[in-house]
Design a protein around this motif. Sequence first.
Motif, PDB file in Angstrom:
ATOM      1  N   LYS A   1       0.846  -1.193   0.000  1.00 10.43           N
ATOM      2  CA  LYS A   1       0.000   0.000   0.000  1.00 10.43           C
ATOM      3  C   LYS A   1       0.875   1.234   0.000  1.00 10.43           C
ATOM      4  O   LYS A   1       1.840   1.313   0.759  1.00 10.43           O
ATOM      5  CB  LYS A   1      -0.920  -0.008   1.232  1.00 10.43           C
ATOM      6  N   VAL A   2       0.545   2.190  -0.877  1.00 11.56           N
ATOM      7  CA  VAL A   2       1.315   3.431  -0.974  1.00 11.56           C
ATOM      8  C   VAL A   2       0.401   4.604  -0.620  1.00 11.56           C
ATOM      9  O   VAL A   2      -0.791   4.580  -0.916  1.00 11.56           O
ATOM     10  CB  VAL A   2       1.890   3.619  -2.397  1.00 11.56           C
ATOM     11  N   PRO A   3       0.940   5.639   0.016  1.00 13.63           N
ATOM     12  CA  PRO A   3       0.094   6.779   0.420  1.00 13.63           C
ATOM     13  C   PRO A   3      -0.391   7.605  -0.751  1.00 13.63           C
ATOM     14  O   PRO A   3      -1.486   8.162  -0.705  1.00 13.63           O
ATOM     15  CB  PRO A   3       1.007   7.592   1.338  1.00 13.63           C
ATOM     16  N   ARG A   4       0.408   7.705  -1.821  1.00 11.12           N
ATOM     17  CA  ARG A   4       0.008   8.447  -3.010  1.00 11.12           C
ATOM     18  C   ARG A   4       0.548   7.748  -4.240  1.00 11.12           C
ATOM     19  O   ARG A   4       1.614   7.127  -4.196  1.00 11.12           O
ATOM     20  CB  ARG A   4       0.531   9.894  -2.972  1.00 11.12           C
ATOM     21  N   ALA A   5      -0.181   7.888  -5.336  1.00 12.02           N
ATOM     22  CA  ALA A   5       0.215   7.233  -6.587  1.00 12.02           C
ATOM     23  C   ALA A   5       1.178   8.125  -7.356  1.00 12.02           C
ATOM     24  O   ALA A   5       0.858   8.648  -8.427  1.00 12.02           O
ATOM     25  CB  ALA A   5      -1.013   6.918  -7.419  1.00 12.02           C
ATOM     26  N   THR A   6       2.377   8.302  -6.822  1.00 13.95           N
ATOM     27  CA  THR A   6       3.405   9.089  -7.489  1.00 13.95           C
ATOM     28  C   THR A   6       4.536   8.166  -7.922  1.00 13.95           C
ATOM     29  O   THR A   6       4.698   7.053  -7.404  1.00 13.95           O
ATOM     30  CB  THR A   6       3.945  10.183  -6.566  1.00 13.95           C
ATOM     31  N   LYS A   7       5.351   8.636  -8.847  1.00 14.29           N
ATOM     32  CA  LYS A   7       6.421   7.791  -9.378  1.00 14.29           C
ATOM     33  C   LYS A   7       7.488   7.484  -8.339  1.00 14.29           C
ATOM     34  O   LYS A   7       8.110   6.419  -8.378  1.00 14.29           O
ATOM     35  CB  LYS A   7       7.036   8.460 -10.607  1.00 14.29           C
ATOM     36  N   ASP A   8       7.697   8.389  -7.366  1.00 13.03           N
ATOM     37  CA  ASP A   8       8.696   8.125  -6.337  1.00 13.03           C
ATOM     38  C   ASP A   8       8.241   7.024  -5.385  1.00 13.03           C
ATOM     39  O   ASP A   8       9.014   6.124  -5.040  1.00 13.03           O
ATOM     40  CB  ASP A   8       8.965   9.415  -5.553  1.00 13.03           C
TER      41      ASP A   8
ATOM     42  N   ASP B   1       2.123  -1.127 -17.031  1.00 11.04           N
ATOM     43  CA  ASP B   1       1.212  -0.337 -17.847  1.00 11.04           C
ATOM     44  C   ASP B   1       1.931   0.883 -18.412  1.00 11.04           C
ATOM     45  O   ASP B   1       3.127   1.083 -18.192  1.00 11.04           O
ATOM     46  CB  ASP B   1       0.021   0.118 -17.009  1.00 11.04           C
ATOM     47  N   ASN B   2       1.163   1.728 -19.100  1.00  9.46           N
ATOM     48  CA  ASN B   2       1.686   2.986 -19.621  1.00  9.46           C
ATOM     49  C   ASN B   2       1.397   4.150 -18.684  1.00  9.46           C
ATOM     50  O   ASN B   2       1.426   5.306 -19.103  1.00  9.46           O
ATOM     51  CB  ASN B   2       1.076   3.278 -20.997  1.00  9.46           C
ATOM     52  N   TRP B   3       1.083   3.874 -17.447  1.00  9.76           N
ATOM     53  CA  TRP B   3       0.760   4.925 -16.490  1.00  9.76           C
ATOM     54  C   TRP B   3       1.995   5.772 -16.193  1.00  9.76           C
ATOM     55  O   TRP B   3       3.132   5.296 -16.227  1.00  9.76           O
ATOM     56  CB  TRP B   3       0.240   4.317 -15.197  1.00  9.76           C
ATOM     57  N   SER B   4       1.747   7.036 -15.857  1.00 10.73           N
ATOM     58  CA  SER B   4       2.854   7.930 -15.516  1.00 10.73           C
ATOM     59  C   SER B   4       3.478   7.576 -14.173  1.00 10.73           C
ATOM     60  O   SER B   4       4.596   7.998 -13.876  1.00 10.73           O
ATOM     61  CB  SER B   4       2.359   9.379 -15.487  1.00 10.73           C
ATOM     62  N   GLU B   5       2.756   6.797 -13.352  1.00 11.90           N
ATOM     63  CA  GLU B   5       3.316   6.406 -12.059  1.00 11.90           C
ATOM     64  C   GLU B   5       4.504   5.458 -12.199  1.00 11.90           C
ATOM     65  O   GLU B   5       5.294   5.308 -11.262  1.00 11.90           O
ATOM     66  CB  GLU B   5       2.237   5.738 -11.197  1.00 11.90           C
ATOM     67  N   PHE B   6       4.639   4.802 -13.357  1.00 13.17           N
ATOM     68  CA  PHE B   6       5.752   3.879 -13.592  1.00 13.17           C
ATOM     69  C   PHE B   6       6.893   4.555 -14.344  1.00 13.17           C
ATOM     70  O   PHE B   6       7.692   3.884 -14.999  1.00 13.17           O
ATOM     71  CB  PHE B   6       5.268   2.663 -14.384  1.00 13.17           C
ATOM     72  N   ALA B   7       6.992   5.878 -14.262  1.00  9.70           N
ATOM     73  CA  ALA B   7       8.004   6.604 -15.019  1.00  9.70           C
ATOM     74  C   ALA B   7       9.409   6.384 -14.482  1.00  9.70           C
ATOM     75  O   ALA B   7      10.387   6.617 -15.191  1.00  9.70           O
ATOM     76  CB  ALA B   7       7.681   8.100 -15.025  1.00  9.70           C
ATOM     77  N   ARG B   8       9.544   5.965 -13.228  1.00  5.84           N
ATOM     78  CA  ARG B   8      10.872   5.750 -12.644  1.00  5.84           C
ATOM     79  C   ARG B   8      11.375   4.323 -12.806  1.00  5.84           C
ATOM     80  O   ARG B   8      12.284   3.913 -12.078  1.00  5.84           O
ATOM     81  CB  ARG B   8      10.828   6.107 -11.149  1.00  5.84           C
ATOM     82  N   LEU B   9      10.793   3.592 -13.732  1.00  9.72           N
ATOM     83  CA  LEU B   9      11.254   2.222 -13.932  1.00  9.72           C
ATOM     84  C   LEU B   9      12.665   2.163 -14.510  1.00  9.72           C
ATOM     85  O   LEU B   9      13.299   1.121 -14.482  1.00  9.72           O
ATOM     86  CB  LEU B   9      10.293   1.469 -14.858  1.00  9.72           C
ATOM     87  N   ALA B  10      13.161   3.287 -15.032  1.00  8.03           N
ATOM     88  CA  ALA B  10      14.544   3.311 -15.529  1.00  8.03           C
ATOM     89  C   ALA B  10      15.525   3.072 -14.393  1.00  8.03           C
ATOM     90  O   ALA B  10      16.513   2.339 -14.542  1.00  8.03           O
ATOM     91  CB  ALA B  10      14.812   4.650 -16.213  1.00  8.03           C
ATOM     92  N   PHE B  11      15.265   3.697 -13.245  1.00 13.30           N
ATOM     93  CA  PHE B  11      16.143   3.475 -12.096  1.00 13.30           C
ATOM     94  C   PHE B  11      16.013   2.044 -11.583  1.00 13.30           C
ATOM     95  O   PHE B  11      16.995   1.436 -11.134  1.00 13.30           O
ATOM     96  CB  PHE B  11      15.792   4.469 -10.988  1.00 13.30           C
TER      97      PHE B  11
END
Length: 340
Positions: free
Chosen positions: A214-221, A242-252
């Motif tokens: 469980k996460v407090p907010r759906a942000t990429k961090d 998915d293509n969601w913006s929340e997965f933008a940090r998958l590069a790290f």
Amino acid sequence: MQKQNKTKKHITQEERIEIWIWLREWESIRWIGRKMNRCHTVISREIKRNSIWCSKTWWTIYKREKAEMLRLQRREKANKKHIILLNDFGLQRYLESLLKHKWKERWVDEIVWRLRSHWYKSVATSTLYRFIHVYKPKRKKYLRFGKHWYKKRWMKSKRTVLVWVPLIDKRDPSVENRSTIGHWEADMIVWPKTEKWWFITLVERKSRYTLITKVPRATKDYVYSSMYTMLHDQKKSSITSDNWSEFARLAFLWKKLSIPVYRCHPYSSRQKGSNEKTNGFIRWFCPKWLSLQQYDDNYINYVQHTLNHKPRKILGYKTPYEIYHGVNISYLYTRCSDTL
């Protein structure tokens, strides 16, 4: 008021023949609409658009052959207004000169609208964009959005932030066959917008082994840190998201865990069906109409443990825990003396 059948869209050629026959029998438009299970306004519009002028009767008449021919002619001319600009070389050169010398000061829509008061001819903004896209691709560098294609404001468009992530088509074939363990599918369970807490779910493709947090907010961090915590002690070979913006940090995550990352095609959640099926199981324990704040970590661990020890038919009625860890757990503890 007559109820319109919304399952039908365009009038077919067989329906045009029926309209022609009933009009020759002097039937009313409402009667024809009831017989064809269509709204009478659809029939009226069809007759007005596809009727021709008759010099003998001095009136417009409807014929089935002419109606189909007129429909095909409109179809050929549809969305081809940029051909008008292609044939007008004077207007074409003038627009290209304005676009080349004024692109930093004026955008395309401003040039077109100002042109209407200073030039004898003008075109629509979308016509000029379509003309550049089809016939003058080198002029895209002078557009407002650079090399991107212009889209109308009222069109709902979604541009993913995971453009750099390879599509699911480039995955290893063994992932599709579910022959090895370690390939995960990532997704998020969304609650209403007023809710701050969301779920991150990871499902292993072969064993259906599930990880929930469980996460407090759906942000990429938050998503990046939670997924790293969930996967750093697990067997891992790849991640599909998915293509969601929340997965933008998958590069790290790609660099830190040294595993490839893939993304599904837009609006194709079926490509990670194991995760979507597991999310449906989670809804049994956490309905959408209840707040997520009432579920603590102990309850989430209970849901995760229950799903991982649930026998699945697709696994030969083995549990995901047994397939993932390669063990065999006995569920029946009966003695011979206890049997009847």
